[in-house]
Enzyme design. Structure first.
Site, PDB file in Angstrom:
ATOM      1  N   ASP A 158       0.826  -1.206   0.000  1.00 15.39           N
ATOM      2  CA  ASP A 158       0.000   0.000   0.000  1.00 15.39           C
ATOM      3  C   ASP A 158       0.865   1.264   0.000  1.00 15.39           C
ATOM      4  O   ASP A 158       0.515   2.258  -0.622  1.00 15.39           O
ATOM      5  CB  ASP A 158      -0.933  -0.012   1.210  1.00 15.39           C
ATOM      6  N   ASP A 218       2.488   1.636  -3.704  1.00 12.61           N
ATOM      7  CA  ASP A 218       1.705   1.938  -4.904  1.00 12.61           C
ATOM      8  C   ASP A 218       1.729   3.422  -5.265  1.00 12.61           C
ATOM      9  O   ASP A 218       1.900   3.786  -6.417  1.00 12.61           O
ATOM     10  CB  ASP A 218       0.268   1.392  -4.810  1.00 12.61           C
ATOM     11  N   ASP A 264      -7.058   2.836  -5.132  1.00 12.60           N
ATOM     12  CA  ASP A 264      -6.316   2.751  -3.879  1.00 12.60           C
ATOM     13  C   ASP A 264      -7.224   3.016  -2.679  1.00 12.60           C
ATOM     14  O   ASP A 264      -7.237   2.247  -1.719  1.00 12.60           O
ATOM     15  CB  ASP A 264      -5.153   3.751  -3.900  1.00 12.60           C
ATOM     16  N   ASP A 268      -8.356   0.166  -0.024  1.00 17.43           N
ATOM     17  CA  ASP A 268      -7.919   0.383   1.362  1.00 17.43           C
ATOM     18  C   ASP A 268      -9.053   0.107   2.345  1.00 17.43           C
ATOM     19  O   ASP A 268      -8.838  -0.466   3.413  1.00 17.43           O
ATOM     20  CB  ASP A 268      -7.425   1.821   1.574  1.00 17.43           C
TER      21      ASP A 268
END
Length: 192
Positions: free
Chosen positions: A65, A68, A86, A90
């Protein structure tokens, strides 16, 4: 808190992200890898009830995470699709990370409350920013802190489950305080 440390972490993340981008790994692929690791985390915890396996997987998912966004910036491909992907994934990852705590013996209704609070916190930030109010860095618990809390709970639960339960309760209380902080930040910033 963690938001301030992100600038320092870029010194470590940038070379890794650069190497990954040279291997042809895109930011969106890294985001999906983070989700796959979160799914593995949930399944492993559910099947084996082993916090150590979960801890390893959540660390790698969190690293994916963090990478990215760096890959997107390095390759110049940061865009609205990647941002949407994203942010959306998440929330799924957060739900998986927290929900798995039920399998380790944490009370399911409290886990459900924590999942709800953990989803409200980024919602309030997104809503604030859609209204032109800066909410990043506002409140005690942001995503970075939530991930650290989960990691600490997993680590300590391997040795002292009762202590990890107290940390879990503190996590819930701080999350509730953050919801209140962000709610008042937004409501007090709006015209009356």
């Amino acid at each position: 808190m963690i938001t301030r440390l992100r600038k320092e972490s870029k010194k470590i993340l940038r070379p890794i992200a650069s190497a990954l981008s040279k291997l042809g790994i895109s930011a969106n692929l890294m985001t999906i890898i983070g989700l796959v690791l979160a799914l593995l985390y949930f399944i492993i915890i559910m099947l084996f009830r082993n916090p150590l396996y979960g801890l390893v997987l959540i660390i790698f998912s969190s690293l994916a995470d963090a990478l990215d966004g760096e890959i997107a910036r390095i390759t110049g491909k940061a865009g609205v699709l990647g941002s949407f992907l994203d942010s959306s994934l998440d929330r799924i990852e957060d739900t998986l990370f927290l929900s798995a705590l039920c399998f380790l013996g944490f009370q399911s209704y409290l886990v459900a409350i924590l999942v709800g609070l953990s989803l409200i916190i980024p919602y309030l930030r997104a809503k604030a920013e859609s209204l032109g109010i800066k909410a990043e860095g506002k409140g005690i618990i942001e995503r970075g802190e939530r991930l650290i809390f989960i990691m600490i709970i997993l680590l300590i639960s391997m040795f002292y489950f009762q202590i990890s339960t107290y940390i879990f309760y503190i996590f819930i209380i701080l999350s509730a305080i953050t919801v209140i902080q962000r709610f008042f930040l937004v409501s007090s910033s709006l015209p009356k």
